[in-house]
Design a protein around this motif. Structure first.
Motif, PDB file in Angstrom:
ATOM      1  N   GLY A 197      81.521  -7.098 -27.150  1.00  0.00           N
ATOM      2  CA  GLY A 197      81.168  -5.738 -27.550  1.00  0.00           C
ATOM      3  C   GLY A 197      81.802  -5.373 -28.884  1.00  0.00           C
ATOM      4  O   GLY A 197      81.169  -4.823 -29.779  1.00  0.00           O
ATOM      5  N   ARG A 198      83.083  -5.729 -29.001  1.00  0.00           N
ATOM      6  CA  ARG A 198      83.789  -5.400 -30.243  1.00  0.00           C
ATOM      7  C   ARG A 198      83.153  -6.118 -31.433  1.00  0.00           C
ATOM      8  O   ARG A 198      82.918  -5.517 -32.489  1.00  0.00           O
ATOM      9  CB  ARG A 198      85.262  -5.789 -30.129  1.00  0.00           C
ATOM     10  CG  ARG A 198      86.064  -5.451 -31.390  1.00  0.00           C
ATOM     11  CD  ARG A 198      87.485  -5.990 -31.335  1.00  0.00           C
ATOM     12  NE  ARG A 198      88.239  -5.467 -30.201  1.00  0.00           N
ATOM     13  CZ  ARG A 198      88.789  -4.248 -30.162  1.00  0.00           C
ATOM     14  NH1 ARG A 198      88.658  -3.433 -31.187  1.00  0.00           N
ATOM     15  NH2 ARG A 198      89.464  -3.861 -29.111  1.00  0.00           N
ATOM     16  N   GLU A 199      82.840  -7.410 -31.257  1.00  0.00           N
ATOM     17  CA  GLU A 199      82.250  -8.162 -32.372  1.00  0.00           C
ATOM     18  C   GLU A 199      80.908  -7.562 -32.793  1.00  0.00           C
ATOM     19  O   GLU A 199      80.584  -7.484 -33.980  1.00  0.00           O
ATOM     20  CB  GLU A 199      82.041  -9.632 -31.961  1.00  0.00           C
ATOM     21  CG  GLU A 199      83.318 -10.436 -31.909  1.00  0.00           C
ATOM     22  CD  GLU A 199      83.173 -11.774 -31.171  1.00  0.00           C
ATOM     23  OE1 GLU A 199      84.093 -12.600 -31.300  1.00  0.00           O
ATOM     24  OE2 GLU A 199      82.160 -11.982 -30.468  1.00  0.00           O
ATOM     25  N   MET A 200      80.147  -7.140 -31.794  1.00  0.00           N
ATOM     26  CA  MET A 200      78.827  -6.572 -32.080  1.00  0.00           C
ATOM     27  C   MET A 200      78.955  -5.294 -32.917  1.00  0.00           C
ATOM     28  O   MET A 200      78.206  -5.089 -33.873  1.00  0.00           O
ATOM     29  CB  MET A 200      78.111  -6.293 -30.747  1.00  0.00           C
ATOM     30  CG  MET A 200      76.661  -5.911 -30.887  1.00  0.00           C
ATOM     31  SD  MET A 200      75.630  -7.263 -31.496  1.00  0.00           S
ATOM     32  CE  MET A 200      74.458  -6.337 -32.477  1.00  0.00           C
ATOM     33  N   ILE A 201      79.901  -4.447 -32.551  1.00  0.00           N
ATOM     34  CA  ILE A 201      80.090  -3.194 -33.310  1.00  0.00           C
ATOM     35  C   ILE A 201      80.577  -3.504 -34.728  1.00  0.00           C
ATOM     36  O   ILE A 201      80.105  -2.922 -35.709  1.00  0.00           O
ATOM     37  CB  ILE A 201      81.080  -2.253 -32.587  1.00  0.00           C
ATOM     38  CG1 ILE A 201      80.507  -1.834 -31.223  1.00  0.00           C
ATOM     39  CG2 ILE A 201      81.349  -1.006 -33.441  1.00  0.00           C
ATOM     40  CD1 ILE A 201      81.466  -1.008 -30.375  1.00  0.00           C
ATOM     41  N   GLU A 202      81.498  -4.463 -34.834  1.00  0.00           N
ATOM     42  CA  GLU A 202      82.010  -4.812 -36.165  1.00  0.00           C
ATOM     43  C   GLU A 202      80.906  -5.403 -37.037  1.00  0.00           C
ATOM     44  O   GLU A 202      80.820  -5.123 -38.239  1.00  0.00           O
ATOM     45  CB  GLU A 202      83.198  -5.777 -36.050  1.00  0.00           C
ATOM     46  CG  GLU A 202      84.454  -5.073 -35.534  1.00  0.00           C
ATOM     47  CD  GLU A 202      85.643  -6.015 -35.346  1.00  0.00           C
ATOM     48  OE1 GLU A 202      85.531  -7.199 -35.727  1.00  0.00           O
ATOM     49  OE2 GLU A 202      86.667  -5.557 -34.801  1.00  0.00           O
ATOM     50  N   LEU A 203      80.027  -6.184 -36.398  1.00  0.00           N
ATOM     51  CA  LEU A 203      78.897  -6.765 -37.130  1.00  0.00           C
ATOM     52  C   LEU A 203      77.983  -5.657 -37.667  1.00  0.00           C
ATOM     53  O   LEU A 203      77.601  -5.638 -38.839  1.00  0.00           O
ATOM     54  CB  LEU A 203      78.109  -7.698 -36.210  1.00  0.00           C
ATOM     55  CG  LEU A 203      76.834  -8.313 -36.790  1.00  0.00           C
ATOM     56  CD1 LEU A 203      77.171  -9.288 -37.914  1.00  0.00           C
ATOM     57  CD2 LEU A 203      76.031  -9.036 -35.706  1.00  0.00           C
ATOM     58  N   GLN A 204      77.691  -4.710 -36.792  1.00  0.00           N
ATOM     59  CA  GLN A 204      76.835  -3.584 -37.184  1.00  0.00           C
ATOM     60  C   GLN A 204      77.482  -2.809 -38.345  1.00  0.00           C
ATOM     61  O   GLN A 204      76.810  -2.422 -39.301  1.00  0.00           O
ATOM     62  CB  GLN A 204      76.634  -2.662 -35.975  1.00  0.00           C
ATOM     63  CG  GLN A 204      75.711  -1.497 -36.228  1.00  0.00           C
ATOM     64  CD  GLN A 204      74.253  -1.871 -35.983  1.00  0.00           C
ATOM     65  OE1 GLN A 204      73.907  -3.051 -35.961  1.00  0.00           O
ATOM     66  NE2 GLN A 204      73.415  -0.888 -35.802  1.00  0.00           N
ATOM     67  N   ALA A 205      78.796  -2.625 -38.249  1.00  0.00           N
ATOM     68  CA  ALA A 205      79.501  -1.895 -39.302  1.00  0.00           C
ATOM     69  C   ALA A 205      79.414  -2.647 -40.625  1.00  0.00           C
ATOM     70  O   ALA A 205      79.216  -2.045 -41.683  1.00  0.00           O
ATOM     71  CB  ALA A 205      80.961  -1.668 -38.895  1.00  0.00           C
ATOM     72  N   SER A 206      79.518  -3.967 -40.564  1.00  0.00           N
ATOM     73  CA  SER A 206      79.458  -4.729 -41.821  1.00  0.00           C
ATOM     74  C   SER A 206      78.055  -4.637 -42.429  1.00  0.00           C
ATOM     75  O   SER A 206      77.909  -4.586 -43.647  1.00  0.00           O
ATOM     76  CB  SER A 206      79.891  -6.187 -41.609  1.00  0.00           C
ATOM     77  OG  SER A 206      78.916  -6.866 -40.854  1.00  0.00           O
TER      78      SER A 206
END
Ligand SMILES: Nc1ncnc2c1ncn2[C@@H]1O[C@H](COP(=O)(O)OP(=O)(O)OP(=O)(O)O)[C@@H](O)[C@H]1O
Ligand SMILES: [Mg+2]
Length: 333
Positions: free
Chosen positions: A108-117
């Motif tokens: 979940g965390r990686e997905m949000i960070e990916l979206q943010a990038s």
């Protein structure tokens, strides 16, 4: 509270949605999914698009979020035309589609960070934003788990977090609570209300749940078979069809048909609706009309099993409006 720099100018743009005579015909099967739909959603408004399966809700959301081209009409979102300026529209909106494509191997965390990038956050701001959003949607404990192992409710909460990454001025949510249990549904409702009230986020939500539209939305449009059949505040929609609902049941189907004929000749065909073995009558003055109808049926020696007076719910309204659309639901089908 946000850690995101206001690089997108989000605070300065308009949060309106304007739709004029929008239509969509799918070539495949020649389906007219959206037919001449017009409505406006004001900045900061919580608007619900309420309709059954196949009504055209997702098609409308996809057009407004630039994922699908309309075949007629015009729509502007955040002041930009969805066809001519799709990239500008996309900057200012958050979208949670009914069917989402997230990578099940990411956490979940990686997905949000990916979206943010994708939205241009550098690494440390992306991490900070992920922490903030995981907290908002209460996914902190599940943050390091693979999305593939999330429950339905966790997935919806992650979807919501992903739509919030860029602090959208307008949020599109396509049936965000379908299939969720009551506690997960309430958690989403609470979060949406908070976003709308505290941040002034304009919300366009589709739902099949009348109760959901009733409790969340400032205004509701009811869509059925590609057409808007009614628009108003929950209160207006309730008032539109009469203050009171009288529900009759009868000992048999034949007696019910007989009663329907008698009541229709007295009330008018469109005022009497047959549904699930009951006759429903919408009236302004329920107490008076109930007595009159009972007296009338008694005169004709029609036996009534039960009679009940209530205020119409949005469910009742939906039933009445869609029944009207097809010219009244006849009795004795
Ligand atoms: N890509 C497509 N090609 C052909 N027909 C489509 C396509 N997408 C949707 N439709 C049709 O358009 C109509 C409206 O579909 P839409 O998905 O917008 O309904 P909906 O209100 O979102 O329904 P649900 O509540 O089931 O999600 C349906 O008849 C559907 O079969
Ligand atoms: Mg849909």
């Amino acid at each position: 509270m946000t850690l995101m720099p206001n690089i997108l100018g989000v605070k300065n743009m308009n949060g309106k949605i304007e739709v004029e005579h929008l239509s969509k015909t799918f070539k495949k099967g020649n389906v007219q999914a959206v037919k001449d739909v017009s409505f406006t959603v004001d900045e900061g408004e919580f608007f619900a698009f309420l309709g059954p399966n196949g009504a055209g809700k997702s098609t409308t959301v996809q057009i407004l979020t630039t994922l699908l081209n309309a075949t007629g009409g015009k729509a502007t979102v955040a002041g930009h035309d969805v066809i001519r300026e799709p990239e500008k529209v996309r900057k200012y909106i958050g979208v949670a589609l009914q069917e989402t494509g997230v990578d099940p191997d990411l956490t979940g965390r990686e997905m949000i960070e990916l979206q943010a990038s994708i939205f241009g956050f550098d690494k440390s701001s992306a991490q900070a934003r992920a922490n903030e959003l995981l907290n908002i949607v209460q996914l902190e404990e599940a943050a390091e788990r693979r999305i593939g192992n999330y429950s339905g409710g966790m997935r919806r909460r992650l979807d919501l977090a992903l739509t919030l990454v860029n602090e959208p001025k307008i949020l599109f949510l396509d049936e965000p609570t379908t299939g969720l249990d009551p506690s997960n549904r309430m958690a989403i409702w609470k979060e949406l209300q908070r976003l709308n009230e505290e941040l002034g986020t304009t919300i366009f939500l589709t739902t099949q749940y009348l109760e959901e539209a009733d409790s969340l939305a400032h205004r509701i449009s009811i869509i059925n078979d590609g057409e808007i059949v009614a628009t108003g505040t929950p209160k207006e929609l309730k008032a539109q069809i009469g203050n009171d609902l009288i529900t009759f049941t009868f000992p048999s189907k034949d007696i019910q048909s007989q009663a329907a004929t008698i009541m229709e000749s007295y009330m008018g065909e469109k005022e009497v609706i047959e549904q699930n073995g009951k006759l429903l009558v919408y009236v302004d003055d329920g107490t008076k009309q109930m007595l009159e109808l009972v007296r009338l049926l008694d005169q004709e020696q029609v036996e009534v099993e039960t009679v009940n007076l209530s205020s119409p719910t949005l469910d009742d309204i939906f039933l009445k409006i869609t029944a009207k659309e097809v010219g009244g639901v006849g009795h004795g089908e």
